[in-house]
Structure formats: structure tokens, C-alpha cells
Enzyme design. Sequence first.
Site, PDB file in Angstrom:
ATOM      1  N   ASP A  21      65.392 -45.177  -4.887  1.00 59.14           N
ATOM      2  CA  ASP A  21      65.934 -44.913  -3.548  1.00 59.14           C
ATOM      3  C   ASP A  21      65.298 -45.883  -2.552  1.00 59.14           C
ATOM      4  O   ASP A  21      64.213 -45.646  -2.035  1.00 59.14           O
ATOM      5  CB  ASP A  21      65.601 -43.450  -3.180  1.00 59.14           C
ATOM      6  CG  ASP A  21      65.880 -43.133  -1.726  1.00 59.14           C
ATOM      7  OD1 ASP A  21      65.296 -42.144  -1.213  1.00 59.14           O
ATOM      8  OD2 ASP A  21      66.662 -43.873  -1.109  1.00 59.14           O
ATOM      9  N   ASN A  23      66.442 -46.913   0.471  1.00 60.56           N
ATOM     10  CA  ASN A  23      66.535 -46.640   1.919  1.00 60.56           C
ATOM     11  C   ASN A  23      65.978 -45.271   2.283  1.00 60.56           C
ATOM     12  O   ASN A  23      66.161 -44.802   3.398  1.00 60.56           O
ATOM     13  CB  ASN A  23      67.993 -46.789   2.397  1.00 60.56           C
ATOM     14  CG  ASN A  23      68.888 -45.710   1.816  1.00 60.56           C
ATOM     15  OD1 ASN A  23      68.472 -44.986   0.905  1.00 60.56           O
ATOM     16  ND2 ASN A  23      70.095 -45.610   2.333  1.00 60.56           N
ATOM     17  N   ASP A  25      66.615 -42.091   1.626  1.00 58.91           N
ATOM     18  CA  ASP A  25      67.433 -40.937   2.050  1.00 58.91           C
ATOM     19  C   ASP A  25      67.493 -39.861   0.970  1.00 58.91           C
ATOM     20  O   ASP A  25      68.286 -38.931   1.060  1.00 58.91           O
ATOM     21  CB  ASP A  25      68.857 -41.398   2.420  1.00 58.91           C
ATOM     22  CG  ASP A  25      69.602 -41.989   1.225  1.00 58.91           C
ATOM     23  OD1 ASP A  25      70.793 -42.312   1.370  1.00 58.91           O
ATOM     24  OD2 ASP A  25      68.987 -42.110   0.135  1.00 58.91           O
ATOM     25  N   ASP A  29      70.057 -45.814  -5.037  1.00 60.12           N
ATOM     26  CA  ASP A  29      71.047 -46.776  -4.536  1.00 60.12           C
ATOM     27  C   ASP A  29      70.915 -48.122  -5.264  1.00 60.12           C
ATOM     28  O   ASP A  29      69.958 -48.340  -6.022  1.00 60.12           O
ATOM     29  CB  ASP A  29      70.873 -46.976  -3.025  1.00 60.12           C
ATOM     30  CG  ASP A  29      69.410 -47.109  -2.644  1.00 60.12           C
ATOM     31  OD1 ASP A  29      68.925 -46.286  -1.829  1.00 60.12           O
ATOM     32  OD2 ASP A  29      68.734 -47.990  -3.202  1.00 60.12           O
ATOM     33  N   ASP A 199      84.395 -43.976 -20.290  1.00 58.34           N
ATOM     34  CA  ASP A 199      84.167 -42.547 -20.101  1.00 58.34           C
ATOM     35  C   ASP A 199      85.286 -41.726 -20.761  1.00 58.34           C
ATOM     36  O   ASP A 199      86.463 -42.007 -20.564  1.00 58.34           O
ATOM     37  CB  ASP A 199      84.168 -42.264 -18.588  1.00 58.34           C
ATOM     38  CG  ASP A 199      83.905 -40.812 -18.280  1.00 58.34           C
ATOM     39  OD1 ASP A 199      82.791 -40.357 -18.542  1.00 58.34           O
ATOM     40  OD2 ASP A 199      84.835 -40.133 -17.809  1.00 58.34           O
ATOM     41  N   GLU A 274      82.636 -43.889 -25.123  1.00 58.20           N
ATOM     42  CA  GLU A 274      81.903 -42.622 -25.113  1.00 58.20           C
ATOM     43  C   GLU A 274      82.574 -41.696 -26.122  1.00 58.20           C
ATOM     44  O   GLU A 274      83.299 -40.769 -25.766  1.00 58.20           O
ATOM     45  CB  GLU A 274      81.900 -41.950 -23.746  1.00 58.20           C
ATOM     46  CG  GLU A 274      81.022 -40.709 -23.748  1.00 58.20           C
ATOM     47  CD  GLU A 274      81.455 -39.623 -22.794  1.00 58.20           C
ATOM     48  OE1 GLU A 274      82.530 -39.752 -22.172  1.00 58.20           O
ATOM     49  OE2 GLU A 274      80.723 -38.626 -22.659  1.00 58.20           O
TER      50      GLU A 274
HETATM   51  O1  TEU Z   1      81.715 -36.793 -20.302  1.00 54.57           O
HETATM   52  C1  TEU Z   1      82.778 -36.528 -21.209  1.00 54.57           C
HETATM   53  C2  TEU Z   1      82.324 -35.471 -22.136  1.00 54.57           C
HETATM   54  O2  TEU Z   1      82.140 -35.693 -23.310  1.00 54.57           O
HETATM   55  C3  TEU Z   1      82.031 -34.145 -21.514  1.00 54.57           C
HETATM   56  O3  TEU Z   1      83.108 -33.268 -21.814  1.00 54.57           O
HETATM   57  C4  TEU Z   1      80.739 -33.579 -22.032  1.00 54.57           C
HETATM   58  O4  TEU Z   1      80.989 -32.980 -23.272  1.00 54.57           O
HETATM   59  C5  TEU Z   1      80.261 -32.625 -20.954  1.00 54.57           C
HETATM   60  O5  TEU Z   1      79.649 -33.467 -20.018  1.00 54.57           O
HETATM   61  C6  TEU Z   1      79.336 -31.535 -21.451  1.00 54.57           C
HETATM   62  O6  TEU Z   1      78.198 -32.102 -22.051  1.00 54.57           O
HETATM   63  C7  TEU Z   1      82.037 -37.821 -19.384  1.00 54.57           C
HETATM   64  C8  TEU Z   1      80.827 -38.056 -18.497  1.00 54.57           C
HETATM   65  O7  TEU Z   1      79.745 -38.521 -19.309  1.00 54.57           O
HETATM   66  C9  TEU Z   1      80.498 -36.761 -17.808  1.00 54.57           C
HETATM   67  O8  TEU Z   1      79.311 -36.898 -17.021  1.00 54.57           O
HETATM   68  C10 TEU Z   1      81.670 -36.399 -16.914  1.00 54.57           C
HETATM   69  O9  TEU Z   1      81.418 -35.126 -16.331  1.00 54.57           O
HETATM   70  C11 TEU Z   1      82.985 -36.338 -17.725  1.00 54.57           C
HETATM   71  O10 TEU Z   1      83.160 -37.425 -18.596  1.00 54.57           O
HETATM   72  C12 TEU Z   1      84.166 -36.397 -16.761  1.00 54.57           C
HETATM   73  O11 TEU Z   1      84.233 -37.698 -16.221  1.00 54.57           O
END
Ligand code: TEU
Length: 561
Positions: A21, A23, A25, A29, A199, A274
Site C-alpha cells: 500500500d 499511498n 489508504d 496498489d 479465470d 484456472e
Molecule cells: O474462481 C473460480 C472458481 O474455481 C471458484 O468457483 C472457486 O471454486 C471458489 O472461489 C471457491 O473456492 C475464480 C476466482 O479465482 C475467484 O476468486 C472468483 O471469485 C471467481 O472465479 C469468479 O470470478
Amino acid sequence: MIPTWWQDAVAYQIYPRSFADANGDGIGDLPGIIDKLDYLRDLGVTVLWLSPFYPSPQFDVGYDIADYTAVEPDYGTLADFDRLVAEADRRGIRLLLDLVLNHTSDQHPWFLESRSSREHPKRDWYIWRDGRDGGPPNDWEATFGGSAWQYDEATGQYYYHFFFAEQPDLNWRNPEVRQAMFDAVRFWLDRGAAGFRLDALGTLFETESLPDSGYDKTIAELMLERFQHGRTPDLQGRFRRKFIHQRDLPETFDLMRQLRAVCDECEGRILLGETEEVAYYGNGGDMLHSVFNFDLTDVNDLAPDRIRAVLAERLPHLPDGTWETNTIGNHDRPRAMDFFADGRDDRARMAVALAMTMFLRGTPMFYNGEEIGMRNVHMTRIEDFRDMLGVWAYHFVIEHAGYDPARALVVGDTVSRDKGRTPLQWANAPNAGFSPAGVATWLPVHPNYAAGVNVADQQADPGSLLHMFRRLAQVRRDHVALRRGSMDVVPDTGAALVFWRRHAAQTCLVALNMGAAPLQLTIEGADGLRTLFSSQDRSAASVAGTLALGPYEIYVGELGN
Ligand code: TEU
Ligand code: CA
């Protein structure tokens, strides 16, 4: 073709809201990250994965994006991002950005237009349907609880969301959506992003005819089982059955090929999914460069038999040319240190977990704070919760299971991901040196910053986890077999995890004693090992026949040429 910078990488996930952080707050960041680039370089980190820093109402702490080609003002500006890229590049560090393809924030202009009327040109950018018999269009649920359909009074229809209702799913069957999102990808590639962490990429498509899942288990039952018993293969199978029409549809793979083509417009960038689904490797060159070995992550313990079983089950299915990302933690999970610590040999056990991640074939992805052994912070008041998943669980068990608030708080804290998202602990100082004294940080800091769990104290202590992390990264950097070599796990080595790493120029043996008892290992072909590294005092003398390992010893040897 896997870029060698990715094969050689030591990667590190930064959760921007909690890393540094600048700044003062109470919120991390981009300038804060810039200030810590020397620290990251000295750690041996060469790739950073930045969780979302784009404009967002922060309902899901940035995973609900309201503008894909800008920076959240709380985190800084595009100029700060450009400076981060340049300063990181000067230190040999590349940036992977988080690409949240499946959904936007419900505050994104695209969604505000889409919901404004049934006739709006962007109506079909999201998934709108009429209700059925006075209720939602079908029985689909959201992974974050309750129906996956949100009724919208203004136009009398429902919209679909796999996650929170504040995260409406984009309609990837609409070519305009694909075009708009690919433009965002090119925007960041042009600004120097080395690639993306994709994601929730399994959730991009849904079965178009919207059939009921017909599955009797609710997400609440499945979610609570996950948080009580972990992500067992059996439970994962039930999640797959639950979301049979909402995840990992065949159309997703075609889209990944198209996304790969966009990524390949720029030389040497990568896509990291992911997901643990090996199918996203495609033929080993036409979809993702890497996926996470979450099967390994889910072991959550120094359990060599289970780890060997995971590797034996998974690795033979990898197409040639694929490259795993190995990890023991991230921002969606409890802290790795809490899984590996046993209350007696905490540091030694975590060091073994870090070494396993560092030396297995693939790219190691560490999560910020693992290098100093940060622990879970348990919330004691519902008003301190920032993860709406925990808030949902708290209210759910009060409303549907008759829990009293105190008992519901325990469930909420169990489900909440806040515990692994608290501010990095930089020093034995107020707010752990993350923010100035007297500033309210967005999540509380763990009080153990005053008990040695902080960067400054551990930098001054050669026996600290931080120093061990640096040494392990150095060993990987120094030995090509550990970066790019093949891997063969040695069977039947009891409490030790032992594997060969072979490269044309070098053959290494990694032996990790995952137990508190000394071990004598006889390993075929290991005569004449020259010691490259040990976490314990050991002469560099070669090893003849039997390899003796001390409690929790991390050993790396090399076969003489
Ligand atoms: O997480 C996707 C995912 O696998 C989630 O359903 C996970 O199982 C959940 O976070 C419970 O552990 C990604 C991101 O990593 C997560 O932080 C987000 O909340 C989610 O997508 C929606 O964007
Ligand atoms: Ca979707």
C-alpha cells in the site's frame, strides 16, 4: 511450443489489494508493487500473476470487472501499470494478467445497456430468458449459492450468472462479445503483458437449450462438504454432475483455440488456465500453454503416497509438449502454511512444501506470503467479512439450517476466502508495515507479524523460511534439469517423495523427506550422486548406494557425468 522464460520461471501470484500500500489508504496498489520489485527479484521471482486491478465495484474483490481496459483508481492509473511493466522488465520480471472472461460486473456499461431494454443491441451480450411457471427458466444453481437466475423487474426477464448475481455471464455465443473481449486481450498484450491467467474458463458456455440439471444435491450441500472435507475426487465428480450443462462444454475448446490464435499474434506470450482439466492443453500446441495441477494442490499435506498417486494418475495423460503449473495455494484457498504446519516442525514442513513446488516438473506458482509462512486470519465479526461467499454462507445457515449467529459465524469463516487474503506482513510494525499506523486496512492483519512472520525479520534471519525460499529458487535457477528436465517419480520410497529430473546436460535427483524420522533410501541408479543442495548440514561428498535423509531434509543431487 512452451517459451523457455515460462519453463524457467519462478512465478508468484500477487493479490493487489493486499500486497503493498504505497499511498497509505489501507488498500494495496500498483505503485506499492513497483516499490517491492527489488524484493521480488531478490526472492528469485521472474513472473508475476496479478489478480484483477481493473475498475470494479469490488463485490468479488475485483473479479467483477466494470472496465476491461483501465485501472481501478484505488489501485492507480494506466501510467502506473506502464511503469510497473517497465520496472519489472528491468529486473527480468514478466507480468501475467488475470483475464475474467466469463462475466462482467453488473455495473459494467455493457450490462447496464443490456438490461435497459429487451430491444437494446447489447441485450444478447448476456443470457436473458423468460421465466417458467412463475420462477426461473430452469433448475440451474450458481456456484456461489442459490439460483443461477436473477429476475430483472425492468424488462420482466431473468439473467444468468454462474457466480454472484453481481457477475452476469457474458453470452460467448455472440460474436460481438468475443470481438470485444479479444480487443481487451490485445490491449494488454500491446501494453506488455506476457500472458494471462484465465479465470474460471470452464464456465464460459452453457447448454443452449437450457435443460434442467435434474441433480438433487444443492450447491449449499456440496459447498459445505467441500469446506469441511476438502476437494476430494469424489466431491469434484459431484460438482461436475451438478454443473453438467454449465461447465466445460465442447464449445469452450473451440474458443480456447481462437484465444490462443490471438495470443500468438504476439511472440512468446502464454495462456494459463484456472483449471486442472487436461483437455485444455488440446493437442499440446493449439490451446493453453499450461493449466494448474490442482489435483496436487488439493492434497494439502506432506503425504508422499497421495502425491505419488496424483502424479501417477495425472502425468501419463498429458499430451507431449504440455507444461504444468504446480501450486500449493492461491487467493481462493486457506493459507498453505495452515495445511502444512503441525504445531511442532512448522517451518521445516513448509520448506519441504515449497521445495516440492519448486522442483516438480513444470512452473512453480507461489502465492504472496507463502515465502514467510503467513497464516489464516479468522474473522470474528460478520461486519469484518469482505468475501461475499462467506457472508452468503453465514446468512444461508441462519435462514435454512436454523443456526444461531455464533454458530453461523464459524460456517461463514470456514467458507470465506478472506482468511488467505489478508495484507502482506512486511515488518514488525503497526499494520505489519503494510499501511501506516492508525490506518484501517481493508482486511485485518495477522497479529503474528509481531512474532517473526514478516519480511524484515526474516531477511535478517538466515535460518528463516524467506532465506530458504531464496535458496530453493537459486538451486532451480542454477540447474537446467530442475527447470526443463523430464520427471520420473521413484516408487515405494515411503515417507520421502523422490524423483529424477533428467535433461540432456544433467541428471538430478530430488529427495524430500516428508516425515520427522530419519530415512535410509536405496535408490536404483543413484550411486555416485554429488550433492547440489541440502536443507541440512551435509558434506558435498558423493552418495554411494544408500541415501540417508534427516527429518524433513530437502536434498538435491546430481549424477556425475
Ligand atoms: O474462481 C473460480 C472458481 O474455481 C471458484 O468457483 C472457486 O471454486 C471458489 O472461489 C471457491 O473456492 C475464480 C476466482 O479465482 C475467484 O476468486 C472468483 O471469485 C471467481 O472465479 C469468479 O470470478
Ligand atoms: Ca458462462
